[in-house]
Write an enzyme that holds these catalytic residues in place. Sequence first.
Site, mmCIF file in Angstrom:
data_model
loop_
_atom_site.group_PDB
_atom_site.id
_atom_site.type_symbol
_atom_site.label_atom_id
_atom_site.label_comp_id
_atom_site.label_asym_id
_atom_site.label_seq_id
_atom_site.Cartn_x
_atom_site.Cartn_y
_atom_site.Cartn_z
ATOM 1 N N HIS A 313 0.842 -1.188 0.000
ATOM 2 C CA HIS A 313 0.000 0.000 0.000
ATOM 3 C C HIS A 313 0.878 1.239 0.000
ATOM 4 O O HIS A 313 1.934 1.250 0.627
ATOM 5 C CB HIS A 313 -0.911 0.000 1.239
ATOM 6 C CG HIS A 313 -2.039 0.993 1.155
ATOM 7 N ND1 HIS A 313 -1.879 2.318 1.506
ATOM 8 C CD2 HIS A 313 -3.329 0.849 0.762
ATOM 9 C CE1 HIS A 313 -3.037 2.944 1.329
ATOM 10 N NE2 HIS A 313 -3.922 2.090 0.882
ATOM 11 N N ASP A 371 -7.931 -4.061 -0.497
ATOM 12 C CA ASP A 371 -8.524 -4.242 -1.831
ATOM 13 C C ASP A 371 -8.488 -5.698 -2.268
ATOM 14 O O ASP A 371 -9.376 -6.165 -2.986
ATOM 15 C CB ASP A 371 -7.787 -3.371 -2.850
ATOM 16 C CG ASP A 371 -7.859 -1.901 -2.500
ATOM 17 O OD1 ASP A 371 -8.972 -1.396 -2.312
ATOM 18 O OD2 ASP A 371 -6.802 -1.259 -2.402
#
Length: 437
Positions: A313, A371
């Site tokens: 991330h 995600d």
Amino acid sequence: MAQAAKPSKTVTLSDAGSGKKMDLPIIDGTVGPSVIDIRKLYAGLGYFTYDPGYMATGSCESKITYIDGDKGVLLYRGYRIEDLTEKSDFTDVQYLLLYGELPDKKQKEVYRALITNHTMLHEQVRRFYDGFRRDSHPMAILCGVVGAMSAFYHDSLDVNDKEHRRISSIRLIAKIPTIAAWAYKYSLGQPFIYPRNDLRYSENFLHMLFAVPCEEYKISPILSRAMSKIMILHADHEQNASTSTVRLAGSSGANPYACIAAGIASLWGPAHGGANEAVLNMLNEIGSKKNIPEFLKRAKDPNDNFRLMGFGHRVYKNYDPRAAVLRSSCHEVLDELGVKNEPLLELAMELEKIALEDDYFVKRKLFPNVDFYSGIIFKAMNIPMSMFTVLFAVARTTGWIAQWNEMMDDPQQKIGRPRQIYTGYPERPYVAIEKRG
């Protein structure tokens, strides 16, 4: 108790060319790195700063969300995201983000009733959907309908009136699941399902998404809880692209529906809200479990453009705390739905297992992020990829509204007006058309 940011010390800047010097205040927040207040830099030294993407620039003061990317910490109003998803529902978190504290039983009851009683849309909004093609992307519909709400609810558009802002905030949070679910139903050619006042927020959303008039839709508690957790995890995330867009639009005095529509448009970008869709596209590209070693090899090759989507991330340099929460929900959902022999989901679980044990990914802390798991959950629930970002928008609306309200109450907030470095032509003489060429 959160405190307003205040100067603690100064840093001295000097211009070797002019010999000018100036002291800039250093401001401390309650937690996190201190910042240099550069508002008077141009007046003092004649320079602006250059920071593409605002990677080192604080655009506002906020008391809503805090991220420590190095430690993998996400706080809403000081509460850890792990505690909120484990012990609260999305209604609790909505109230917390909007008003700064978790509600007591009476406050929660009143707030829930307020939201529930505003989930219906003006009946003429139904006709608005007919103006879209049946194959329109649901995000296009969501953006259009939310932006048009100011034409239906123009009784509370004075952004300088606190009561108007409160009414608009409740309407947006209450109606966004209905707008989103109807966008999905419209794409399918199915009848719109109206909200039900006996259902909670996430239950109501699932009901409007999946129910049909010809039979009763039974809401699974596990799926409802998973949806509630997904919404909590996506409710806010500091000054990301869409939140900054909402604030920038709001800084001009635009009405709240226009601001949230602007946020939705920003979220639609594949680098922002489309990441979980990119995960499934990647899984489709890998194809089968036997191809995983080849693609892992490609992911490690610095000369190969292939990336493992859903791993690592930009903000979290450690494990994404939201992923830790959603991982257990992901497996609960798969068990609840009895998903077996689904190649794509089996591939995802195998990829997760291998990547978590591979030294290359472990050392670089390239762990599965939120995600990765949300995409798998949505796929298992038979939610089409075109709806993934729409669900993200439903969850993020509460955060956008909280940020917008905070900005409107901030006496230091000004209309957004970034500066630039101009690298085009300097002033030059005009050339008549017969002399050009």
